[in-house]
Design a protein around this motif. Sequence first.
Motif, PDB file in Angstrom:
ATOM      1  N   VAL A   4       0.864  -1.174   0.000  1.00  0.00           N
ATOM      2  CA  VAL A   4       0.000   0.000   0.000  1.00  0.00           C
ATOM      3  C   VAL A   4       0.903   1.227   0.000  1.00  0.00           C
ATOM      4  CG1 VAL A   4      -1.881   1.215   1.138  1.00  0.00           C
ATOM      5  CG2 VAL A   4      -1.727  -1.259   1.300  1.00  0.00           C
ATOM      6  N   ALA A   5       1.114   1.789  -1.164  1.00  0.00           N
ATOM      7  CA  ALA A   5       2.017   2.928  -1.299  1.00  0.00           C
ATOM      8  C   ALA A   5       1.434   4.159  -0.612  1.00  0.00           C
ATOM      9  CB  ALA A   5       2.268   3.211  -2.776  1.00  0.00           C
ATOM     10  N   ASN A   6       2.323   5.020  -0.175  1.00  0.00           N
ATOM     11  CA  ASN A   6       1.951   6.291   0.452  1.00  0.00           C
ATOM     12  C   ASN A   6       1.149   6.117   1.738  1.00  0.00           C
ATOM     13  OD1 ASN A   6       3.234   7.716  -1.560  1.00  0.00           O
ATOM     14  ND2 ASN A   6       1.419   7.720  -2.845  1.00  0.00           N
ATOM     15  N   THR A   7       1.357   5.040   2.439  1.00  0.00           N
ATOM     16  CA  THR A   7       0.747   4.864   3.748  1.00  0.00           C
ATOM     17  C   THR A   7       1.864   4.628   4.750  1.00  0.00           C
ATOM     18  OG1 THR A   7       0.493   2.492   3.433  1.00  0.00           O
ATOM     19  CG2 THR A   7      -1.394   3.864   2.853  1.00  0.00           C
ATOM     20  N   ARG A   8       1.583   4.899   6.003  1.00  0.00           N
ATOM     21  CA  ARG A   8       2.562   4.681   7.054  1.00  0.00           C
ATOM     22  C   ARG A   8       2.126   3.510   7.901  1.00  0.00           C
ATOM     23  NH1 ARG A   8       2.068  10.404   8.917  1.00  0.00           N
ATOM     24  NH2 ARG A   8       2.206  11.300   6.892  1.00  0.00           N
ATOM     25  N   GLU A   9       3.020   2.558   8.088  1.00  0.00           N
ATOM     26  CA  GLU A   9       2.721   1.412   8.930  1.00  0.00           C
ATOM     27  C   GLU A   9       3.012   1.770  10.375  1.00  0.00           C
ATOM     28  OE1 GLU A   9       5.033  -1.749   7.354  1.00  0.00           O
ATOM     29  OE2 GLU A   9       3.996  -1.703   5.450  1.00  0.00           O
ATOM     30  N   CYS A  10       2.297   1.148  11.277  1.00  0.00           N
ATOM     31  CA  CYS A  10       2.469   1.435  12.703  1.00  0.00           C
ATOM     32  C   CYS A  10       2.632   0.117  13.441  1.00  0.00           C
ATOM     33  CB  CYS A  10       1.259   2.220  13.223  1.00  0.00           C
ATOM     34  SG  CYS A  10       1.443   2.762  14.919  1.00  0.00           S
ATOM     35  N   HIS A  11       3.881  -0.330  13.627  1.00  0.00           N
ATOM     36  CA  HIS A  11       4.184  -1.590  14.309  1.00  0.00           C
ATOM     37  C   HIS A  11       4.656  -1.295  15.722  1.00  0.00           C
ATOM     38  CE1 HIS A  11       4.134  -3.631  10.442  1.00  0.00           C
ATOM     39  NE2 HIS A  11       4.916  -2.686   9.989  1.00  0.00           N
ATOM     40  N   GLY A  12       3.762  -0.838  16.583  1.00  0.00           N
ATOM     41  CA  GLY A  12       4.156  -0.556  17.946  1.00  0.00           C
ATOM     42  C   GLY A  12       4.691   0.845  18.138  1.00  0.00           C
ATOM     43  N   LYS A  13       5.216   1.478  17.091  1.00  0.00           N
ATOM     44  CA  LYS A  13       5.703   2.842  17.194  1.00  0.00           C
ATOM     45  C   LYS A  13       5.256   3.621  15.971  1.00  0.00           C
ATOM     46  CE  LYS A  13       9.740   2.236  20.035  1.00  0.00           C
ATOM     47  NZ  LYS A  13      11.143   2.520  20.176  1.00  0.00           N
ATOM     48  N   ASP A  14       4.932   4.882  16.182  1.00  0.00           N
ATOM     49  CA  ASP A  14       4.589   5.764  15.077  1.00  0.00           C
ATOM     50  C   ASP A  14       5.884   6.226  14.433  1.00  0.00           C
ATOM     51  OD1 ASP A  14       4.080   8.124  13.563  1.00  0.00           O
ATOM     52  OD2 ASP A  14       2.145   8.273  14.559  1.00  0.00           O
ATOM     53  N   PRO A  15       6.030   6.088  13.115  1.00  0.00           N
ATOM     54  CA  PRO A  15       7.284   6.471  12.470  1.00  0.00           C
ATOM     55  C   PRO A  15       7.583   7.967  12.588  1.00  0.00           C
ATOM     56  CG  PRO A  15       5.628   5.869  10.841  1.00  0.00           C
ATOM     57  CD  PRO A  15       5.065   5.541  12.193  1.00  0.00           C
ATOM     58  N   ARG A  16       6.594   8.775  12.950  1.00  0.00           N
ATOM     59  CA  ARG A  16       6.821  10.217  13.054  1.00  0.00           C
ATOM     60  C   ARG A  16       7.321  10.641  14.419  1.00  0.00           C
ATOM     61  NH1 ARG A  16       2.072  13.683  11.333  1.00  0.00           N
ATOM     62  NH2 ARG A  16       1.579  13.115  13.447  1.00  0.00           N
ATOM     63  N   GLY A  17       7.279   9.777  15.431  1.00  0.00           N
ATOM     64  CA  GLY A  17       7.718  10.286  16.724  1.00  0.00           C
ATOM     65  C   GLY A  17       7.715   9.290  17.853  1.00  0.00           C
ATOM     66  N   GLY A  18       7.644   8.019  17.596  1.00  0.00           N
ATOM     67  CA  GLY A  18       7.766   7.038  18.644  1.00  0.00           C
ATOM     68  C   GLY A  18       6.494   6.749  19.411  1.00  0.00           C
ATOM     69  N   GLU A  19       5.350   7.258  18.967  1.00  0.00           N
ATOM     70  CA  GLU A  19       4.089   6.984  19.651  1.00  0.00           C
ATOM     71  C   GLU A  19       3.754   5.494  19.546  1.00  0.00           C
ATOM     72  OE1 GLU A  19      -0.035   9.282  19.555  1.00  0.00           O
ATOM     73  OE2 GLU A  19       0.517   8.394  17.652  1.00  0.00           O
ATOM     74  N   ARG A  20       3.249   4.929  20.620  1.00  0.00           N
ATOM     75  CA  ARG A  20       2.903   3.512  20.625  1.00  0.00           C
ATOM     76  C   ARG A  20       1.644   3.259  19.812  1.00  0.00           C
ATOM     77  NH1 ARG A  20       6.124   0.292  22.177  1.00  0.00           N
ATOM     78  NH2 ARG A  20       4.610  -1.318  22.538  1.00  0.00           N
ATOM     79  N   ALA A  21       1.498   2.044  19.329  1.00  0.00           N
ATOM     80  CA  ALA A  21       0.263   1.646  18.652  1.00  0.00           C
ATOM     81  C   ALA A  21      -0.887   1.759  19.651  1.00  0.00           C
ATOM     82  CB  ALA A  21       0.394   0.217  18.128  1.00  0.00           C
ATOM     83  N   PRO A  22      -2.109   1.835  19.170  1.00  0.00           N
ATOM     84  CA  PRO A  22      -3.239   2.077  20.078  1.00  0.00           C
ATOM     85  C   PRO A  22      -3.488   0.940  21.050  1.00  0.00           C
ATOM     86  CG  PRO A  22      -4.036   1.446  17.915  1.00  0.00           C
ATOM     87  CD  PRO A  22      -2.557   1.633  17.794  1.00  0.00           C
TER      88      PRO A  22
END
Length: 89
Positions: A4-22
């Motif tokens: 899925v191009a142009n999407t950000r994956e969230c595997h436990g951390k947000d790639p923009r700042g280290g936020e945890r997955a929900p």
Amino acid sequence: MTHVANTRECHGKDPRGGERAPDQGQVSLAYRRAMVRGDDPWPQPATVLGWWTRPDGVTMCRLRMSGSARALWVVFDPERIELLVSGGT
């Protein structure tokens, strides 16, 4: 399998700042068929398994591509992820 191009994956951390997955309490569970348009010329079947709105207001969906055992959190982009009608008229 389509990426899925142009999407950000969230595997436990947000790639923009280290936020945890929900946490589970923040997730709205779902089971919704979808078609994903990626870099391939043909859309690929997938299933949306959950929804989450990040604190910054970005809508994320937990997406499992057909044939994959693993679901990933991705930014919901209605231009690329088409939700399918699940029945009725």
